[in-house]
Design an enzyme around this catalytic site. Structure first.
Site, mmCIF file in Angstrom:
data_model
loop_
_atom_site.group_PDB
_atom_site.id
_atom_site.type_symbol
_atom_site.label_atom_id
_atom_site.label_comp_id
_atom_site.label_asym_id
_atom_site.label_seq_id
_atom_site.Cartn_x
_atom_site.Cartn_y
_atom_site.Cartn_z
ATOM 1 N N TYR A 262 0.823 -1.209 0.000
ATOM 2 C CA TYR A 262 0.000 0.000 0.000
ATOM 3 C C TYR A 262 0.858 1.261 0.000
ATOM 4 O O TYR A 262 0.450 2.293 -0.524
ATOM 5 C CB TYR A 262 -0.896 0.045 1.249
ATOM 6 C CG TYR A 262 -2.201 -0.687 1.114
ATOM 7 C CD1 TYR A 262 -2.229 -2.057 0.912
ATOM 8 C CD2 TYR A 262 -3.409 0.003 1.217
ATOM 9 C CE1 TYR A 262 -3.437 -2.722 0.819
ATOM 10 C CE2 TYR A 262 -4.611 -0.662 1.123
ATOM 11 C CZ TYR A 262 -4.622 -2.014 0.921
ATOM 12 O OH TYR A 262 -5.822 -2.672 0.827
ATOM 13 N N LYS B 180 3.162 -15.331 2.961
ATOM 14 C CA LYS B 180 3.367 -16.098 1.728
ATOM 15 C C LYS B 180 4.866 -16.364 1.639
ATOM 16 O O LYS B 180 5.546 -15.967 0.694
ATOM 17 C CB LYS B 180 2.840 -15.283 0.528
ATOM 18 C CG LYS B 180 2.803 -16.039 -0.781
ATOM 19 C CD LYS B 180 1.693 -17.087 -0.863
ATOM 20 C CE LYS B 180 1.815 -17.884 -2.147
ATOM 21 N NZ LYS B 180 0.873 -19.025 -2.215
ATOM 22 N N ASP C 129 -3.007 -18.208 1.074
ATOM 23 C CA ASP C 129 -4.029 -18.893 0.265
ATOM 24 C C ASP C 129 -4.702 -19.990 1.083
ATOM 25 O O ASP C 129 -5.924 -20.150 1.063
ATOM 26 C CB ASP C 129 -3.430 -19.448 -1.044
ATOM 27 C CG ASP C 129 -2.153 -20.250 -0.828
ATOM 28 O OD1 ASP C 129 -1.562 -20.184 0.271
ATOM 29 O OD2 ASP C 129 -1.740 -20.964 -1.766
ATOM 30 N N ASP D 13 -6.236 -6.924 4.400
ATOM 31 C CA ASP D 13 -7.370 -6.286 3.732
ATOM 32 C C ASP D 13 -8.315 -7.356 3.201
ATOM 33 O O ASP D 13 -9.525 -7.316 3.426
ATOM 34 C CB ASP D 13 -6.852 -5.406 2.579
ATOM 35 C CG ASP D 13 -7.982 -4.754 1.813
ATOM 36 O OD1 ASP D 13 -8.908 -4.228 2.461
ATOM 37 O OD2 ASP D 13 -7.939 -4.768 0.564
ATOM 38 N N ASP E 82 -12.089 -8.904 5.042
ATOM 39 C CA ASP E 82 -13.388 -8.911 4.356
ATOM 40 C C ASP E 82 -13.990 -10.310 4.381
ATOM 41 O O ASP E 82 -15.187 -10.480 4.615
ATOM 42 C CB ASP E 82 -13.241 -8.461 2.886
ATOM 43 C CG ASP E 82 -13.533 -6.978 2.701
ATOM 44 O OD1 ASP E 82 -13.340 -6.210 3.659
ATOM 45 O OD2 ASP E 82 -13.939 -6.590 1.585
HETATM 46 C C1 IPM Z 1 -10.321 -1.120 4.076
HETATM 47 C C2 IPM Z 1 -10.579 -0.612 2.674
HETATM 48 C C3 IPM Z 1 -9.424 0.290 2.282
HETATM 49 C C4 IPM Z 1 -8.157 -0.542 2.311
HETATM 50 C C5 IPM Z 1 -9.602 0.969 0.917
HETATM 51 C C6 IPM Z 1 -10.898 1.719 0.826
HETATM 52 C C7 IPM Z 1 -8.441 1.870 0.599
HETATM 53 O O1 IPM Z 1 -10.744 -1.659 1.798
HETATM 54 O O2 IPM Z 1 -10.254 -0.307 5.006
HETATM 55 O O3 IPM Z 1 -10.207 -2.325 4.229
HETATM 56 O O4 IPM Z 1 -7.845 -1.228 1.331
HETATM 57 O O5 IPM Z 1 -7.468 -0.507 3.324
HETATM 58 MG MG MG Z 2 -10.765 -3.579 2.719
#
Ligand code: IPM
Ligand code: MG
Length: 359
Positions: A143, A192, A224, A248, A252
């Protein structure tokens, strides 16, 4: 009289303002019930800040955050700004605020709410007992490494670099070990290392400091494989620690296990007690302004703020209990309702929770 705590409130875009408004009602109620004193200062951030000031993270907002003991954030982003150049994107503001405030650690719990088990796409018996936390490194890795375009042999090329130093790995991993100590004492370090040099450094660092935490059971999991195990045996995870981009993605996935992303809160922490608290969900532009969004994740972010920054454990529990009580009584916003026709709105949900907060 209670010490005044300063909270920077950054509502942002989409449903951000409406869910933050409910969380502010919760703050107010805890002042009445527990005698706390909060001073809030509001700042512009994200798309709305781009529209009004020409930058996603105005200097003013940063200063409001720096003056504060904690930050409460709604959500940022929306289709309106999706095609903007990088400097004029809400996401750039988000990365900027993390870096500027030194928030190197992102904590995202994923817990199954018993009364919402049916909201998940996984079988209840697989989910049973799932209660995990993803600890994501937030200010390093791909990032924040150098990014550029160049002319290559076959035309234009793009480069993103992933860099980690030992100190960056060590501070997040130590924090994850400490968190594991307060829970079921299991840590999964995700990397990884079979391919990436940064991951090999990560794993070496984890192995070097692991002897300081002999009470915590450590496993190394390739990313993975971790993505797969999260679906296969989610309840076996306790704390997962990983680098920025893996975190990230996995956070999710972990959030979706619960089937109720509208319920999950997160904390971004640096050194010391300062923290930024926000719902895991995004700005949901498709439902913004309709008064139907779920304010629970933002309200639970206040509870997390109370626990991690202020040490107000009793009030944190009171908020969590209030949420549970309201859900147990059958109230649902549309995102978690089985019978959508009986769903209640954002403000109604906020009011019910506020009313249920007591000593
Ligand atoms: C998160 C989001 C952010 C990230 C994006 C919106 C830049 O997906 O906070 O997880 O990738 O960190
Ligand atoms: Mg995210």
């Amino acid at each position: 009289m209670a010490e005044v705590k300063k909270i920077a409130v950054i509502a942002g875009d989409g449903i951000g303002p409406e869910v933050v408004a409910e969380a502010e009602k919760v703050l107010k109620k805890t002042e009445e019930v527990f005698g706390y004193k909060f001073e809030t200062e509001h700042g512009l951030f994200g798309g709305i800040a781009i529209d009004e000031t020409g930058t996603p993270l105005p200097q003013d907002t940063l200063e409001i955050c720096r003056r504060a003991d904690a930050v409460l954030l709604g959500a940022v982003g929306g289709p309106k700004w999706d095609n903007n150049p990088k400097e004029l994107r809400p996401e750039t503001g988000l990365l900027g605020i993390r870096k500027e405030l030194g928030l190197f650690s992102n904590i995202r719990p994923a817990v199954i709410f018993d009364c919402l088990k049916d909201a998940s796409t996984l079988k209840p018996e697989v989910l049973e007992g799932t209660d995990l936390i993803v600890v994501r490194e937030l200010t390093g890795g791909i990032y924040f490494g150098d990014k550029f375009r160049r002319e290559g042999e076959h035309g234009e090329e793009a480069v993103d670099t992933c860099v980690y130093n030992v100190q960056e790995v060590e501070r997040i991993v130590r924090q994850a070990f400490e968190i594991a100590r307060t829970r079921r004492k299991k840590l999964a370090s995700v990397d990884k290392a079979n391919v990436l040099e940064t991951s090999r450094l990560w794993r070496e660092t984890v192995n070097r400091i692991a002897p300081d935490y002999p009470d915590v059971e450590l496993e190394h999991v390739l990313v993975d494989n971790c993505a797969m195990q999260l679906l296969r045996r989610p309840s076996s995870f306790d704390v997962i620690v990983t680098e920025n981009m893996f975190g990230d993605i996995l956070s999710d996935e972990a959030a979706m296990l619960t089937g109720s992303i509208g319920m999950l809160s997160s904390a971004s922490l640096g050194e010391g007690s300062f923290g930024l608290y926000e719902p895991v969900h995004g700005s949901a532009p498709d439902i913004a302004g309709q008064g139907i969004s779920n304010p629970i994740a933002t309200i639970l972010s206040v509870a997390l703020m109370f626990r991690l920054t202020f040490g107000y454990h009793e009030a944190a529990a009171a908020i969590e209990n209030a949420v549970k009580e309201v859900l147990d009584a059958g109230h649902r916003t549309g995102d978690i309702a089985v019978d959508k026709s009986r769903a209640i709105g954002t403000v109604e949900m906020g009011d019910l929770i506020v009313a249920a907060i007591r000593k």
